[in-house]
Design a protein around this motif. Structure first.
Motif, mmCIF file in Angstrom:
data_model
loop_
_atom_site.group_PDB
_atom_site.id
_atom_site.type_symbol
_atom_site.label_atom_id
_atom_site.label_comp_id
_atom_site.label_asym_id
_atom_site.label_seq_id
_atom_site.Cartn_x
_atom_site.Cartn_y
_atom_site.Cartn_z
ATOM 1 N N THR A 85 3.631 -38.684 -1.405
ATOM 2 C CA THR A 85 3.759 -37.991 -0.115
ATOM 3 C C THR A 85 5.112 -37.297 0.011
ATOM 4 O OG1 THR A 85 2.246 -39.542 0.935
ATOM 5 C CG2 THR A 85 3.735 -38.315 2.390
ATOM 6 N N ALA A 86 6.164 -37.950 -0.460
ATOM 7 C CA ALA A 86 7.519 -37.406 -0.342
ATOM 8 C C ALA A 86 7.760 -36.219 -1.261
ATOM 9 C CB ALA A 86 8.547 -38.495 -0.617
ATOM 10 N N GLY A 142 10.074 -51.862 -1.428
ATOM 11 C CA GLY A 142 9.400 -51.751 -0.144
ATOM 12 C C GLY A 142 8.531 -50.526 0.005
ATOM 13 N N LEU A 143 8.556 -49.637 -0.985
ATOM 14 C CA LEU A 143 7.751 -48.416 -0.920
ATOM 15 C C LEU A 143 6.633 -48.466 -1.962
ATOM 16 C CD1 LEU A 143 10.523 -45.743 -0.378
ATOM 17 C CD2 LEU A 143 9.080 -46.858 1.321
ATOM 18 N N SER A 144 5.624 -47.658 -1.734
ATOM 19 C CA SER A 144 4.457 -47.633 -2.612
ATOM 20 C C SER A 144 4.438 -46.352 -3.442
ATOM 21 C CB SER A 144 3.187 -47.702 -1.765
ATOM 22 O OG SER A 144 3.013 -46.481 -1.062
ATOM 23 N N PRO A 145 3.610 -46.331 -4.479
ATOM 24 C CA PRO A 145 3.430 -45.081 -5.222
ATOM 25 C C PRO A 145 2.952 -43.941 -4.319
ATOM 26 C CG PRO A 145 2.541 -46.907 -6.476
ATOM 27 C CD PRO A 145 2.895 -47.446 -5.115
ATOM 28 N N GLY A 148 17.031 -27.780 -10.972
ATOM 29 C CA GLY A 148 16.886 -27.553 -9.541
ATOM 30 C C GLY A 148 16.442 -28.781 -8.766
ATOM 31 N N ILE A 149 15.772 -29.718 -9.426
ATOM 32 C CA ILE A 149 15.327 -30.940 -8.746
ATOM 33 C C ILE A 149 16.541 -31.738 -8.273
ATOM 34 C CG2 ILE A 149 14.089 -33.130 -9.020
ATOM 35 C CD1 ILE A 149 12.198 -30.753 -9.031
ATOM 36 N N THR A 150 17.593 -31.771 -9.073
ATOM 37 C CA THR A 150 18.801 -32.499 -8.675
ATOM 38 C C THR A 150 19.846 -31.578 -8.049
ATOM 39 O OG1 THR A 150 19.698 -32.258 -10.920
ATOM 40 C CG2 THR A 150 18.499 -34.288 -10.419
ATOM 41 N N GLY A 151 19.647 -30.277 -8.167
ATOM 42 C CA GLY A 151 20.576 -29.313 -7.570
ATOM 43 C C GLY A 151 20.059 -28.817 -6.243
ATOM 44 N N PRO A 178 13.425 -35.618 0.403
ATOM 45 C CA PRO A 178 13.145 -37.021 0.726
ATOM 46 C C PRO A 178 12.605 -37.812 -0.456
ATOM 47 C CG PRO A 178 11.619 -35.553 1.889
ATOM 48 C CD PRO A 178 12.633 -34.687 1.209
ATOM 49 N N VAL A 179 12.113 -37.144 -1.476
ATOM 50 C CA VAL A 179 11.568 -37.874 -2.620
ATOM 51 C C VAL A 179 12.615 -38.757 -3.281
ATOM 52 C CG1 VAL A 179 11.969 -36.176 -4.469
ATOM 53 C CG2 VAL A 179 9.992 -37.692 -4.563
ATOM 54 N N HIS A 180 13.866 -38.336 -3.275
ATOM 55 C CA HIS A 180 14.914 -39.099 -3.950
ATOM 56 C C HIS A 180 15.096 -40.488 -3.332
ATOM 57 C CE1 HIS A 180 15.792 -35.673 -6.442
ATOM 58 N NE2 HIS A 180 15.982 -34.919 -5.372
#
Length: 94
Positions: free
Chosen positions: A17-18, A9-12, A63-66, A72-74
């Protein structure tokens, strides 16, 4: 380097943006050089982040996962499609 597909349901563009807070995070990381987000014809997103060393790359990625686990990107990623790899650049032509 990461390949992924947007969540259903989401776009690239939603994914891009996130990433605002992730981009700010990356710019603060030691050794960060650049980031490119590209779209393949099949809808797969390629996200490439370059650092000056593998040590800095590993720390930034952790750090991206920590530190950035609540970004919100996740929520914009179909996590079953993620292929994440660390690689060494052999040549860079400008």
């Amino acid at each position: 380097m990461t390949s992924l597909r947007p969540a259903p349901g989401l776009s690239p563009e939603d994914f891009v943006t996130a990433n605002a807070d992730i981009n700010a995070y990356l710019k603060r990381q030691p050794g960060f050089q650049w980031r490119r987000i590209m779209l393949r014809e099949d809808g797969t997103i390629l996200d490439i982040v370059a650092y000056d060393s593998m040590e800095h790359a590993r720390a930034g990625a952790a750090g991206i996962t920590g530190e950035m686990a609540n970004s919100p990107v996740h929520d914009t990623i179909d996590h079953s499609t993620v292929d994440w790899q660390m690689t060494t650049v052999l040549q860079h032509v400008v």
